[in-house]
Write an enzyme that holds these catalytic residues in place. Structure first.
Site, PDB file in Angstrom:
ATOM      1  NE  ARG A  86       2.055  -0.007  17.289  1.00 22.15           N
ATOM      2  CZ  ARG A  86       1.383   1.079  17.686  1.00 22.15           C
ATOM      3  NH1 ARG A  86       1.132   1.297  18.952  1.00 22.15           N
ATOM      4  NH2 ARG A  86       0.988   1.976  16.809  1.00 22.15           N
TER       5      ARG A  86
ATOM      6  CG  ASP B  15       1.602   3.191   8.716  1.00 20.91           C
ATOM      7  OD1 ASP B  15       1.977   3.722   7.646  1.00 20.91           O
ATOM      8  OD2 ASP B  15       1.167   3.853   9.670  1.00 20.91           O
ATOM      9  CG  ASN B  16       1.456   4.097   3.580  1.00 19.52           C
ATOM     10  OD1 ASN B  16       1.610   4.287   2.380  1.00 19.52           O
ATOM     11  ND2 ASN B  16       2.375   4.483   4.467  1.00 19.52           N
TER      12      ASN B  16
ATOM     13  CB  ALA C 146       0.495   4.753  -1.048  1.00 20.56           C
ATOM     14  CB  THR C 147       4.850   3.905   1.780  1.00 16.25           C
ATOM     15  OG1 THR C 147       4.299   5.212   2.002  1.00 16.25           O
ATOM     16  CG2 THR C 147       6.338   3.952   2.022  1.00 16.25           C
TER      17      THR C 147
ATOM     18  CB  CYS D 128       8.629  -7.746  -7.128  1.00  8.93           C
ATOM     19  SG  CYS D 128       7.115  -7.152  -7.904  1.00  8.93           S
TER      20      CYS D 128
ATOM     21  CB  CYS E 161       4.713 -11.164  -7.882  1.00  6.27           C
ATOM     22  SG  CYS E 161       5.824 -10.689  -9.207  1.00  6.27           S
TER      23      CYS E 161
ATOM     24  CB  CYS F  84      -1.639  -0.100  14.262  1.00  3.87           C
ATOM     25  SG  CYS F  84      -0.532  -1.319  13.551  1.00  3.87           S
TER      26      CYS F  84
ATOM     27  CB  CYS G 193       4.306  -8.658 -11.931  1.00  2.00           C
ATOM     28  SG  CYS G 193       4.741  -7.399 -10.713  1.00  2.00           S
TER      29      CYS G 193
HETATM   30 ZN   LIG Z   1       6.412  -8.525  -9.571  1.00  2.00          ZN
END
Ligand SMILES: [Zn+2]
Length: 247
Positions: free
Chosen positions: A70, A127-128, A130-131, A170, A173, A186, A243
């Site tokens: 992909r 794909d995570n 944390a990032t 954001c 939120c 994946c 938030c």
């Molecule tokens: Zn927010």
């Protein structure tokens, strides 16, 4: 733009909603693409083909055989190379006018802050969580528009955030940090190849519209694609007054 650029981008320039002014904005703009995988591949390819002048492509991984189903930036010959470098080669083949910076690391901390500060738009193609949350925090702090995409199995998601507009939500939120959400990868869950193409291409579309000033970018709406029935639905969401990032 020179004559060759006017020719290369003529099919954009023909569009009233983009025109020469919109295309010039694209040529002058800088995008940060976080992740050179399933979503980042089509997103970066379309940004480059469309003439978005400066692209920073960040990814800390190397090209693996399992990616090639992909991740269309990469090729069999580039297995083992850093994905950001492999992507840089692919983008240069499509449009050598575009300046591509390859960042061979998972962006975080000050490096992430500096890249966001430099960007007119950020595409979250990672794909995570944390990032995703780190990118969102910087985009809110620096008031940089963020186009977020996700794809797993047959399910796709797309949302645009723009902290330049007051009272818009954001990413946090919508998906508060620390929520007990199981991280779906994946690598274990699988993903339908063209689904990443659909979502990544839509991320490019929203980013290009934002920069060129074409059409409407809808904020506060999450688009959900069921790739099995090929049906879209959308849900509206609003700013969370509690938030931890944008309130
Ligand atoms: Zn927010």
């Amino acid at each position: 733009m020179n004559d060759e650029q006017l020719l290369r981008y003529s099919r954009h320039i023909l569009l009233d909603e983009i025109g020469i002014e919109g295309q010039q904005r694209l040529v002058n703009a800088k995008a940060l693409v976080v992740g050179a995988g399933g979503l980042g591949s089509p997103a970066a390819l379309y940004l480059a083909a469309a003439g978005l002048g400066h692209i920073s492509l960040a990814d800390g991984d190397q090209v693996d055989l399992t990616n090639l189903q992909r991740q269309i930036l990469h090729t069999q010959e580039r297995i083992g190379q850093p994905k950001a470098c492999s992507g840089q080669v692919a983008l240069a083949h499509i449009n050598p006018e575009v300046q591509v910076e390859a960042i061979n690391s998972r962006l975080a901390g000050e490096a992430l802050a500096a890249q966001v500060a430099d960007a007119d738009v950020v595409l979250d193609c990672c794909d995570n969580f944390a990032t995703r949350h780190a990118v969102n925090r910087e985009c809110v702090r620096q008031r940089t528009p963020l186009v977020s995409g996700a794809a797993i199995r047959f399910a796709g998601q797309l949302a645009v955030f723009d902290s330049r507009h007051k009272d818009t939500p954001c990413y946090s939120c919508l998906f508060p940090e620390g929520d007990d959400v199981e991280e779906e990868r994946c690598a274990v869950m699988g993903v339908f190849a063209p689904l990443t193409g659909i979502i990544g291409a839509m991320q490019a579309a929203e980013a290009l519209k934002l920069i060129a000033g074409a059409g409407e970018v809808v904020l506060g709406r999450l688009w959900l694609l069921d790739g099995l029935s090929m049906e879209w639905r959308s849900v509206n969401f609003s700013k969370d007054p509690q938030c931890s990032v944008c309130a």
